[in-house]
Scaffold this motif. Sequence first.
Motif, PDB file in Angstrom:
ATOM      1  N   SER A  36      86.636 106.086  67.975  1.00  0.00           N
ATOM      2  CA  SER A  36      87.410 105.240  68.881  1.00  0.00           C
ATOM      3  C   SER A  36      86.499 104.703  69.980  1.00  0.00           C
ATOM      4  O   SER A  36      85.848 105.466  70.690  1.00  0.00           O
ATOM      5  N   ARG A  42      85.018 106.232  77.451  1.00  0.00           N
ATOM      6  CA  ARG A  42      85.475 107.238  78.424  1.00  0.00           C
ATOM      7  C   ARG A  42      84.535 108.443  78.468  1.00  0.00           C
ATOM      8  O   ARG A  42      84.309 109.008  79.537  1.00  0.00           O
ATOM      9  N   ASP A  89      88.488 102.566  65.452  1.00  0.00           N
ATOM     10  CA  ASP A  89      89.682 102.296  66.275  1.00  0.00           C
ATOM     11  C   ASP A  89      89.239 101.679  67.600  1.00  0.00           C
ATOM     12  O   ASP A  89      88.422 102.259  68.309  1.00  0.00           O
TER      13      ASP A  89
HETATM   14 MG    MG Z   1      92.644 103.747  72.009  1.00  0.00          MG
END
Ligand code: MG
Length: 226
Positions: A36, A42, A89
């Motif tokens: 992802s 992040r 993703d």
């Molecule tokens: Mg996401």
Amino acid sequence: MVLRVLFRAIIMGPPGSGKGTVSDRIRKSFELKHLSSGDVLRANIKAKTEIGLLMKSCIDQGQLVPDDIITRLILLELRNIEQSPWLLDGFPRTVRQAEALDEAYNIDTVVNLNVPFETIKERLTSRWVHLPSGRVYNTSFNPPKIPGLDDVTGEPLSQRNDDTPETVSKRLHAYKTQTEPVLEYYRSKGVLETFTGTETNKIWPHVHAFLSGKLGSGNHKAAGSV
Ligand code: MG
Ligand code: ATP
């Protein structure tokens, strides 16, 4: 020499369309690695890497990060898992990213979660995540067993900084203008498969059936190996 052709899939859909939840279920049902782009970014922010620090304000403002940076980051991550079938993703989100990905890999299928924007706005504000693992919950349709706590670790859940109403509107705008053309790109290549609905639990069986057909039973995880 045996030439193995590995399954390469992408999951797309507007922010909050259930990509994270559906990806998680795909990962549990099939032998696929999941990557992802949001999680990669992040993780960089959390580790305070140079890229993470540079990208943080973009993300917090609901803007896409620059194509060249995210493309380099994702292609590098894909190198680590290229011996396995994978599911991507959050990438590509622009036609330029899709073209760069095409130069490196042959994409078999694009699962497109088509969820109405009104449903999404409501949903994003009820989204809770377990930051260390990336597990996603939703207080209305996929709640944790104990409110506010992660099912697996029992640790507290939190809300993402970019799930505020104005940022959500900006993210939806970025999706419309920059990411919808990517759907067209894959449609014209004949690999786009769209699943429409307002509830992840109703969309999921169709996605599961579709991928079972594509991957064959050999790729299913043995029962209980979740
Ligand atoms: Mg996401
Ligand atoms: P959801 O996780 O519900 O699908 P989302 O798709 O908006 O929501 P992420 O995929 O987690 O969120 O990405 C968060 C943010 O990271 C994006 O809003 C954007 O700023 C940045 N980002 C992630 N992937 C890309 C990408 N491929 N290109 C540019 N920016 C990206």
